[in-house]
Motif scaffolding. Structure first.
Motif, PDB file in Angstrom:
ATOM      1  N   SER A  58      53.260  92.152  58.610  1.00  0.00           N
ATOM      2  CA  SER A  58      51.987  91.462  58.129  1.00  0.00           C
ATOM      3  C   SER A  58      51.152  91.356  59.355  1.00  0.00           C
ATOM      4  O   SER A  58      51.647  91.298  60.719  1.00  0.00           O
ATOM      5  N   LEU A  59      49.976  91.780  59.306  1.00  0.00           N
ATOM      6  CA  LEU A  59      48.966  91.808  60.583  1.00  0.00           C
ATOM      7  C   LEU A  59      48.209  90.261  60.845  1.00  0.00           C
ATOM      8  O   LEU A  59      47.988  89.537  59.589  1.00  0.00           O
ATOM      9  N   THR A  60      47.628  90.027  61.781  1.00  0.00           N
ATOM     10  CA  THR A  60      47.049  89.061  61.932  1.00  0.00           C
ATOM     11  C   THR A  60      45.589  89.390  62.558  1.00  0.00           C
ATOM     12  O   THR A  60      45.358  90.473  62.913  1.00  0.00           O
ATOM     13  N   ARG A  61      44.781  88.265  62.619  1.00  0.00           N
ATOM     14  CA  ARG A  61      43.201  88.688  62.682  1.00  0.00           C
ATOM     15  C   ARG A  61      42.795  87.414  63.731  1.00  0.00           C
ATOM     16  O   ARG A  61      42.966  86.361  63.508  1.00  0.00           O
ATOM     17  N   PRO A  62      42.008  87.805  64.540  1.00  0.00           N
ATOM     18  CA  PRO A  62      41.458  86.572  65.555  1.00  0.00           C
ATOM     19  C   PRO A  62      40.479  85.849  64.636  1.00  0.00           C
ATOM     20  O   PRO A  62      39.777  86.260  63.581  1.00  0.00           O
ATOM     21  N   SER A  64      38.021  84.171  65.239  1.00  0.00           N
ATOM     22  CA  SER A  64      36.611  84.342  65.356  1.00  0.00           C
ATOM     23  C   SER A  64      36.156  85.484  64.218  1.00  0.00           C
ATOM     24  O   SER A  64      35.090  85.306  63.833  1.00  0.00           O
ATOM     25  N   ASP A  65      37.021  86.440  64.106  1.00  0.00           N
ATOM     26  CA  ASP A  65      36.657  87.398  63.094  1.00  0.00           C
ATOM     27  C   ASP A  65      36.635  86.742  61.574  1.00  0.00           C
ATOM     28  O   ASP A  65      35.560  87.405  61.124  1.00  0.00           O
ATOM     29  N   VAL A  66      37.527  86.205  61.312  1.00  0.00           N
ATOM     30  CA  VAL A  66      37.666  85.522  60.042  1.00  0.00           C
ATOM     31  C   VAL A  66      36.320  84.592  59.666  1.00  0.00           C
ATOM     32  O   VAL A  66      35.653  84.396  58.654  1.00  0.00           O
ATOM     33  N   LYS A  69      33.099  86.655  59.475  1.00  0.00           N
ATOM     34  CA  LYS A  69      33.529  87.301  58.012  1.00  0.00           C
ATOM     35  C   LYS A  69      32.904  86.503  56.791  1.00  0.00           C
ATOM     36  O   LYS A  69      32.191  86.780  55.993  1.00  0.00           O
TER      37      LYS A  69
END
Length: 74
Positions: A58-62, A64-66, A69
């Motif tokens: 599974s990947l993570t996202r910063p 700030s990006d979420v 979005k």
């Protein structure tokens, strides 16, 4: 339907809560069980996801990006 055998101390606490709130013991017990189950479902979901991230499934996202979005924050 479920039948429970509570310890005498827990039974007394449940009866006291019933008297204090005016809610039936069954309603108090059902709410407590629902909250307990929900907490444990959340815990196991988080544990599984954490393991999946650690093992690369599974990947993570910063954050700030979420937030960007979904139009949150500044």
């Amino acid at each position: 339907m479920i039948a429970l055998n509570l310890s005498p101390e827990l039974g007394k606490r449940l009866e006291a809560l019933e008297k204090a709130t005016g809610r039936p013991k069954s309603a108090v017990a059902e709410e407590a069980i629902a909250e307990y189950i929900g907490d444990h479902e959340d815990f196991y979901l988080a544990e599984t996801e954490s393991r999946d991230v650690a093992e690369g499934r599974s990947l993570t996202r910063p954050l700030s990006d979420v937030m960007r979005k979904y139009g949150l924050g500044s």
